[in-house]
Design an enzyme around this catalytic site. Structure first.
Site, PDB file in Angstrom:
ATOM      1  N   ARG A   1      31.287  19.389  60.490  1.00 26.89           N
ATOM      2  CA  ARG A   1      32.377  20.437  59.891  1.00 26.89           C
ATOM      3  C   ARG A   1      32.353  20.893  58.509  1.00 26.89           C
ATOM      4  O   ARG A   1      32.252  21.968  58.106  1.00 26.89           O
ATOM      5  CB  ARG A   1      33.739  20.011  60.381  1.00 26.89           C
TER       6      ARG A   1
ATOM      7  N   LYS B   1      44.363  39.980  27.578  1.00 25.63           N
ATOM      8  CA  LYS B   1      44.868  40.616  28.648  1.00 25.63           C
ATOM      9  C   LYS B   1      46.269  41.270  28.018  1.00 25.63           C
ATOM     10  O   LYS B   1      46.566  40.802  26.600  1.00 25.63           O
ATOM     11  CB  LYS B   1      45.109  39.942  29.940  1.00 25.63           C
TER      12      LYS B   1
ATOM     13  N   ASP C   1      41.734  49.116  33.342  1.00 23.25           N
ATOM     14  CA  ASP C   1      42.759  48.649  34.491  1.00 23.25           C
ATOM     15  C   ASP C   1      43.406  49.558  35.035  1.00 23.25           C
ATOM     16  O   ASP C   1      44.281  50.156  34.327  1.00 23.25           O
ATOM     17  CB  ASP C   1      43.638  47.387  33.751  1.00 23.25           C
TER      18      ASP C   1
ATOM     19  N   GLU D   1      41.394  43.813  27.692  1.00 26.68           N
ATOM     20  CA  GLU D   1      42.006  44.671  28.949  1.00 26.68           C
ATOM     21  C   GLU D   1      42.825  45.797  28.453  1.00 26.68           C
ATOM     22  O   GLU D   1      43.713  46.068  27.705  1.00 26.68           O
ATOM     23  CB  GLU D   1      42.840  43.908  30.037  1.00 26.68           C
TER      24      GLU D   1
ATOM     25  N   LYS E   1      39.330  35.040  40.709  1.00 22.95           N
ATOM     26  CA  LYS E   1      40.022  34.994  42.156  1.00 22.95           C
ATOM     27  C   LYS E   1      39.182  34.438  42.994  1.00 22.95           C
ATOM     28  O   LYS E   1      38.831  35.143  44.221  1.00 22.95           O
ATOM     29  CB  LYS E   1      40.588  36.444  42.449  1.00 22.95           C
TER      30      LYS E   1
END
Length: 293
Positions: free
Chosen positions: A115, A182, A232, A211, A150
């Site tokens: 598995r 960011k 963005d 960003e 992500k």
């Protein structure tokens, strides 16, 4: 080279795909086996310890094969002498379902590792297959597909490797290997200029990305000497203008609201990269099965 900062690589994402690091493979495999086996596999004890087995790995659908090192390591962690004989290469595109590998060794080890081995193989093959499908949409153009952070928890290194096997490119691995400034970093520092200056002053030799959400911020990022400018959630007209401003001064990256449907129109702006979180978080596992014969 970046003309603002001579000697710095203009394209930090264009790195060759390297074989998976054996230590990283073992770390992930040991964690997966520990989670699954716990104090021991009760079902496998139904089989005599000395019994040997021969199994076939069946691929049930077209796929890009990825994860052989992790698959092999699952079995060998329980019985070092297990043989895994692959009929296809890593990163190969297999269009016709069928037998892609054979496994020989102690029956208990094969049953206990099955598995975990399949979970890793089907997840990484799923990542590579989806990446390859989207890369084909971009074929013939200058734009390349880029992953993000992500990723599924614990699978970042493996999934980013799978993206590269599928023809994509990898963004930074984590928070430690590059500076991505960011919105909240800009607010905390006071301006893009200050944030970039502080990043450059660290002297770590890492590339710096900013960003941006407006054309004015694009100009600020370029004036500050950013190596990569992320665009963005730009509308297409603004995105096209931003790409033209950036060209030759930094690497351009489009991000936000990226899907299979929007990829062609975003790429048509001439942007260097499109980053897409869905490569590693919205995936479907490839259908494999393991059968003793």
């Amino acid at each position: 080279m970046n003309p603002t900062h001579p000697g710095r690589v203009l394209d930090p994402f264009a790195e060759p795909t390297k074989p998976p690091d054996p230590g990283e493979v073992q770390t992930l495999v040991q964690a997966a086996l520990r989670e699954d086996l716990g104090s021991g596999d009760l079902s496998a004890t139904l089989v005599p310890a000395e019994q040997q087995a021969h199994a076939e790995l069946h691929l049930r659908e077209p796929a890009v094969i990825c994860g052989q090192a992790w698959f092999n390591a699952c079995f060998r962690a329980l019985a070092p002498g297990v043989q895994v004989l692959w009929a296809v290469d890593e990163a190969a595109t297999v269009e016709t379902p069928g037998i892609v590998a054979e496994i020989r060794g102690p029956a208990r080890a094969i049953l206990s590792a099955e598995r975990c081995a399949l979970n890793l193989l089907q997840t990484l093959s799923g990542t590579a297959t989806e990446t390859a499908r989207l890369v084909r949409i971009l074929a013939g153009g200058r734009t390349r597909l880029l992953d993000t952070r992500k990723t599924l928890p614990g699978l970042r290194i493996a999934q980013k490797y799978a993206v590269r096997c599928g023809g994509g490119y990898s963004h930074r691995l984590g928070l430690w290997d590059a500076v991505l400034i960011k919105e909240n970093h800009i607010l905390a520092c006071g301006s893009i200029q200050v944030a970039v200056e502080r990043a450059r002053a660290m002297g770590k030799g890492r590339w710096i990305e900013v960003e941006t959400e407006t054309l004015d911020q694009v100009g600020q990022a370029l004036d500050a000497g950013a190596d990569v400018v992320m665009l963005d959630n730009f509308e297409l007209e603004s995105l096209r203008e931003a790409v033209e401003r950036i060209r030759g001064r930094a690497v351009s990256e489009a991000s936000g609201n990226v899907s299979e449907q929007t990829l062609p129109s975003i790429a048509a702006t001439g942007v260097d990269y499109i980053s897409m979180g869905g490569l590693t978080k919205h995936l479907r596992a490839i259908d494999f099965s393991l059968r003793l014969i």
